[in-house]
Design an enzyme around this catalytic site. Structure first.
Site, PDB file in Angstrom:
ATOM      1  N   GLY A   9       0.846  -1.184   0.000  1.00 16.97           N
ATOM      2  CA  GLY A   9       0.000   0.000   0.000  1.00 16.97           C
ATOM      3  C   GLY A   9       0.881   1.233   0.000  1.00 16.97           C
ATOM      4  N   ALA A  11       2.137   5.146   1.385  1.00 16.56           N
ATOM      5  CA  ALA A  11       2.579   5.683   2.667  1.00 16.56           C
ATOM      6  C   ALA A  11       1.363   6.006   3.530  1.00 16.56           C
ATOM      7  CB  ALA A  11       3.431   6.928   2.454  1.00 16.56           C
ATOM      8  N   SER A  13      -0.949   4.210   4.627  1.00 17.62           N
ATOM      9  CA  SER A  13      -2.195   3.587   4.172  1.00 17.62           C
ATOM     10  C   SER A  13      -2.820   2.680   5.224  1.00 17.62           C
ATOM     11  CB  SER A  13      -1.940   2.779   2.894  1.00 17.62           C
ATOM     12  OG  SER A  13      -1.052   1.706   3.171  1.00 17.62           O
ATOM     13  N   GLY A  14      -2.051   2.326   6.268  1.00 16.56           N
ATOM     14  CA  GLY A  14      -2.544   1.411   7.291  1.00 16.56           C
ATOM     15  C   GLY A  14      -2.023  -0.005   7.120  1.00 16.56           C
ATOM     16  N   SER A  16       0.946  -1.413   7.897  1.00 17.59           N
ATOM     17  CA  SER A  16       1.632  -1.994   9.061  1.00 17.59           C
ATOM     18  C   SER A  16       0.638  -2.384  10.145  1.00 17.59           C
ATOM     19  CB  SER A  16       2.667  -1.023   9.624  1.00 17.59           C
ATOM     20  OG  SER A  16       3.753  -0.887   8.736  1.00 17.59           O
ATOM     21  N   HIS A  50       5.647   2.456  15.918  1.00 15.91           N
ATOM     22  CA  HIS A  50       5.600   1.010  15.678  1.00 15.91           C
ATOM     23  C   HIS A  50       5.876   0.246  16.967  1.00 15.91           C
ATOM     24  CE1 HIS A  50       5.390   0.446  11.196  1.00 15.91           C
ATOM     25  NE2 HIS A  50       5.528   1.756  11.284  1.00 15.91           N
ATOM     26  N   ARG A  54       3.355  -2.568  19.213  1.00 13.61           N
ATOM     27  CA  ARG A  54       3.706  -3.988  19.319  1.00 13.61           C
ATOM     28  C   ARG A  54       3.602  -4.483  20.764  1.00 13.61           C
ATOM     29  NH1 ARG A  54       8.175  -2.738  15.818  1.00 13.61           N
ATOM     30  NH2 ARG A  54       9.661  -2.876  17.520  1.00 13.61           N
ATOM     31  N   GLU A  62      16.473  -6.675  14.739  1.00 15.43           N
ATOM     32  CA  GLU A  62      16.816  -5.544  13.890  1.00 15.43           C
ATOM     33  C   GLU A  62      17.716  -6.048  12.770  1.00 15.43           C
ATOM     34  OE1 GLU A  62      18.065  -2.090  16.039  1.00 15.43           O
ATOM     35  OE2 GLU A  62      16.338  -2.212  17.380  1.00 15.43           O
TER      36      GLU A  62
END
Length: 181
Positions: A9, A11, A13-14, A16, A50, A54, A62
């Site tokens: 999607g 930037a 856009s939802g 994640s 983010h 979580r 990472e």
């Protein structure tokens, strides 16, 4: 064979958030592969958002580089991995100094191998799922500089390569997921 899900999607856009909800529903033990590198306040803010979303039970790896190794490590202990995101991973690769002098043919071939390593890492496990998040960057105007055009083109090719092998593909628009495969 591991299951591949691709969520794409634009930037903000939802995508994640949708991916986070997806893995929370299907996974018992979840790992998160973070590909970003923090170079400025704006990226630090995005990473903070983010992290806040979580659950603390998710283990974070990472992996701005060599993410296929992080996938293998994550799958050793977890049944579900959220990989966020492919386009940042590609950007990290593309901006390495050693890659600046590659010909377009070599750059395309190397990028394809990079994606194939990720696919192989997922397909080598049994009854486990990897959800890849990626940006759709090819829907806008043609960028005016060479690096941005390379990035746009390579992102499109990477997305196609992952989508072709994916078991499910979703496009998220304005927070609404549409299953397209």
């Amino acid at each position: 064979m591991g299951k591949i899900v691709l969520i794409t999607g634009g930037a903000r856009s939802g995508k994640s958030r949708f991916a986070e909800n997806y893995v929370a529903r299907c996974g018992k033990s979840i790992a998160y592969i973070a590909t970003s590198q923090i170079y400025d306040e704006e990226m630090a803010y995005r990473v903070k958002l983010h992290r806040q979303r979580r659950p603390s039970s998710w283990q974070t790896f990472e992996a701005p580089f060599e993410a296929h190794n992080a996938l293998k490590e994550a799958f050793a202990e977890h049944d579900t991995v959220l990989f966020d995101c492919l386009t940042l991973y590609l950007s990290n690769y593309l901006c390495q100094e050693k890659n600046q002098s590659l010909s377009l043919d070599d750059l395309y071939a190397e990028t394809s191998l990079l994606m194939q390593e990720l696919i192989n890492a997922v397909r080598s496990v049994t009854n486990k799922t990897c959800v890849f998040v990626t940006n759709e960057v090819g829907a806008g105007i043609v960028p005016e500089n060479e690096l941005a055009r390379k990035y746009r083109d390579l992102a499109g090719l990477c997305n196609q390569q992952i989508a072709k092998t994916a078991d499910e593909v979703y496009l998220v628009v304005s927070g609404i997921p549409l299953q397209i495969k």
